[in-house]
Design an enzyme around this catalytic site. Structure first.
Site, PDB file in Angstrom:
ATOM      1  N   GLY A  75       0.825  -1.242   0.107  1.00  0.00           N
ATOM      2  CA  GLY A  75       0.054  -0.011   0.086  1.00  0.00           C
ATOM      3  C   GLY A  75       0.855   1.302   0.055  1.00  0.00           C
ATOM      4  CB  CYS A 128       5.214  -4.290   0.523  1.00  0.00           C
ATOM      5  SG  CYS A 128       6.215  -2.705   0.279  1.00  0.00           S
ATOM      6  CE1 TYR A 129       0.304   1.063   5.362  1.00  0.00           C
ATOM      7  CE2 TYR A 129      -0.862  -0.927   5.407  1.00  0.00           C
ATOM      8  CZ  TYR A 129      -0.585   0.281   5.722  1.00  0.00           C
ATOM      9  OH  TYR A 129      -1.392   1.062   6.722  1.00  0.00           O
ATOM     10  CG  HIS A 147       5.812  -6.381  -4.126  1.00  0.00           C
ATOM     11  ND1 HIS A 147       4.501  -5.850  -3.947  1.00  0.00           N
ATOM     12  CD2 HIS A 147       6.559  -5.067  -3.855  1.00  0.00           C
ATOM     13  CE1 HIS A 147       4.538  -4.726  -3.398  1.00  0.00           C
ATOM     14  NE2 HIS A 147       5.849  -4.086  -3.196  1.00  0.00           N
ATOM     15  N   GLY A 161     -21.363  -8.505 -25.956  1.00  0.00           N
ATOM     16  CA  GLY A 161     -20.201  -8.444 -25.313  1.00  0.00           C
ATOM     17  C   GLY A 161     -19.811  -9.854 -24.747  1.00  0.00           C
TER      18      GLY A 161
END
Ligand code: XMP
Length: 515
Positions: A57, A88-89, A175, A231
């Site tokens: 984050g 990480c965060y 990461h 679609g």
């Protein structure tokens, strides 16, 4: 939704990579759900996750108002011994919450780094002594919490990873979800299988079965109506719902006059042999009147979304349908700003633009947990034709969000004709790995010369991108001669156009659709 017993929760602290974590784990055949730091104990209890991954984050854990898990949630996770992987965060948050020290570093660390792996347990099982990883952080853990050991270091980060095996808690400064971390997938697999003891039960065949059961139990003997746009998403949503409730599904195909060239015929043909009740409504006049003089893209989306819903309500009343089925997929939900920690980027009309007063008993979104490639896979399994499955994604508001000015006959015609040329030329040149390719009618004009005469004419922008899931995208580096062919055809075949430009910006910063 219930898709089997195994769920890994990904808590999103505002990271651009939270989706990647979720996707990587799904690739390992374990279902993931992205949740936000405000999650409560009863919500976690209901999901009963096999493990929790705390994402990275942009904030610092020690800043005021940074997103944190509540003490109750943290205590619950520890008490229940739910395995945790902080990235990480998330790694810093574990240290911060459990008595370690986290500080900001003047020198931030971005990019590829080599780490020493000091451990061969848990998430580092079968890793090399040195690993190539992707770092992206400003803060660092300076002191580990009591009961933890350091499991990896770099020259600049003495605590690049840690663990507390008895509590099954792991932290990583780098990461693993990013491809640049060479053994990132192995690390996630170790967490999911060795630490969380998952079995790998998530697959799309299960998804189809579970979703059909869910649709059946929600709709019972009632009737449902689906907004079929042609679609991929709405077609797959229609196919799976049809499999669940057969001809009690009514597919309404609204031609708002903002469709691609030939689209009506392709859709009518694709669903002609089905059990489904297919109805085409020509509503062009109605949409064009409402969109008269509107240039603002968010207004266009809201108007189109609202008008769609009104038409469906009218049709549903005629049919006696209580349920509305929609082809919303996971990135639509996230990008419509349903998270407190992500900005609203665009209000995709099938979610953000939903009018408040709606007269359906319930809206059913069978694909709301899936990424696009997963939706395509489900469509293949359901036997939909390649022409529908492999087509480029097309937004609900159609060509209206591919013209920067108002919705007029001319603007739409230029966009439609030029887009058909782009698609044709790319197909002829057999260019692969394209996520979306289309033309944009720009509002500005430039001076051109045609024959011997000055002509103040229109500009068409080309948008051709590669992407995995539309969360990020790169412009396609097309051969010059192909771009030249496209440009020549557009200026020759569409009399108003004198100039063709190519968008050479990635997402971010540019989004895929121009409006
Ligand atoms: P952006 O433009 O946000 O688009 O980069 C990401 C993906 O979403 C599609 N898109 C939409 N789909 N309604 C939809 O159903 C919308 O309003 C809408 N806006 C964008 C876009 O085509 C791309 O694939």
């Amino acid at each position: 939704m219930s898709v089997g017993e195994e769920v890994i929760l990904v808590v999103d602290f505002g990271s651009q990579y939270a989706h990647l974590i979720a996707r990587r784990v799904r690739e390992l055949k374990v279902y993931t759900e992205i949740v936000f730091p405000e999650i409560t104990v009863p919500e976690i209890e209901k999901i009963s996750p096999k493990g929790i991954i705390l994402s990275g984050g942009p904030r610092s854990v020690y800043e005021k108002d940074s997103p944190l898990l509540s003490d109750e949630v943290f205590d619950f996770i520890l008490k229940k011994e739910i395995p945790v992987l902080g990235i990480c965060y998330g790694h810093q948050l574990i240290a911060f919450k459990m008595g370690g020290i986290v500080k900001g570093e003047k020198r931030k660390e971005y990019g590829i780094a080599t780490v020493d792996i000091l451990d061969s347990e848990g998430i580092f099982k079968d890793l090399d002594k040195k690993e190539t990883v992707w770092m992206s952080h400003g803060d660092q853990v300076f002191e580990i919490p009591p009961g933890f050991i350091v499991t990896s270091k770099t020259e600049t980060s003495p605590i690049a990873a840690f663990r507390n095996t008895s509590k099954k808690i792991y932290g990583l400064q780098w990461h693993p979800e990013v491809v640049h971390t060479k053994n990132g997938k192995k690390i996630l697999s170790n967490f999911v299988y060795n630490v969380c003891s998952c079995q790998g039960t998530w697959n799309l065949a299960n998804f189809i079965e579970e979703t059909m059961k869910e649709i059946k139990s929600k709709i019972g003997n009632g009737r449902a109506i689906i907004a079929l746009s042609g679609g991929v998403d709405s077609s797959v949503a229609a196919a799976i719902t049809e499999k669940a409730i057969g001809n009690r599904l009514y597919a309404v195909f609204v031609d708002h006059g903002l469709l691609r060239k030939g689209e009506t015929e392709i859709v009518s043909k694709a669903f002609s042999g089905h059990d489904i009740n297919f109805k085409k409504i020509d509503a062009k006049k109605r949409f064009f009147e409402k969109l008269d003089c509107v240039s603002d893209p968010e207004k266009k989306r809201m108007i189109i979304g609202e008008e769609f819903i009104r038409i469906f309500e009218e049709e549903a009343k005629k049919i006696g349908a209580d349920f509305l089925v929609q082809g919303t997929i996971y990135p639509d939900v996230i990008e419509s700003g349903r998270s407190q920690h992500a900005d609203t980027i665009k209000s995709h009309h099938n979610v953000g633009g939903l009018p408040e007063s709606i007269s359906f008993k319930e809206i059913i979104e069978p694909l709301r947990d899936l990424y696009k490639d997963e939706v395509r896979e489900v469509g293949r399994k359901l036997g939909l034709p390649d022409k529908i499955i492999n087509q480029y994604p097309f937004p609900g508001p159609g060509l209206a969000v591919r013209i920067t000015g108002p919705v007029t006959e001319e603007n739409i015609r230029i966009c439609r004709e030029a887009s058909a040329i782009v698609e044709e030329e790319l197909e002829n040149a057999s260019i692969e790995n394209i996520w979306q390719a289309f033309a944009v009618t720009l509002e500005d004009k430039v001076v051109g010369v045609v024959g011997d005469q000055r002509k103040f004419g229109r500009i068409v922008g080309l948008r051709v991108v590669e992407s995995q899931d539309a969360m990020t995208a790169n412009f396609k580096k097309l051969p010059w001669n192909l771009l030249e062919n496209i440009s020549t055809r557009i200026t020759n075949e569409i009399p108003e156009v004198v100039s063709v430009a190519y968008f050479i910006s990635h997402k971010p910063p540019q989004t895929i659709e121009p409006c």
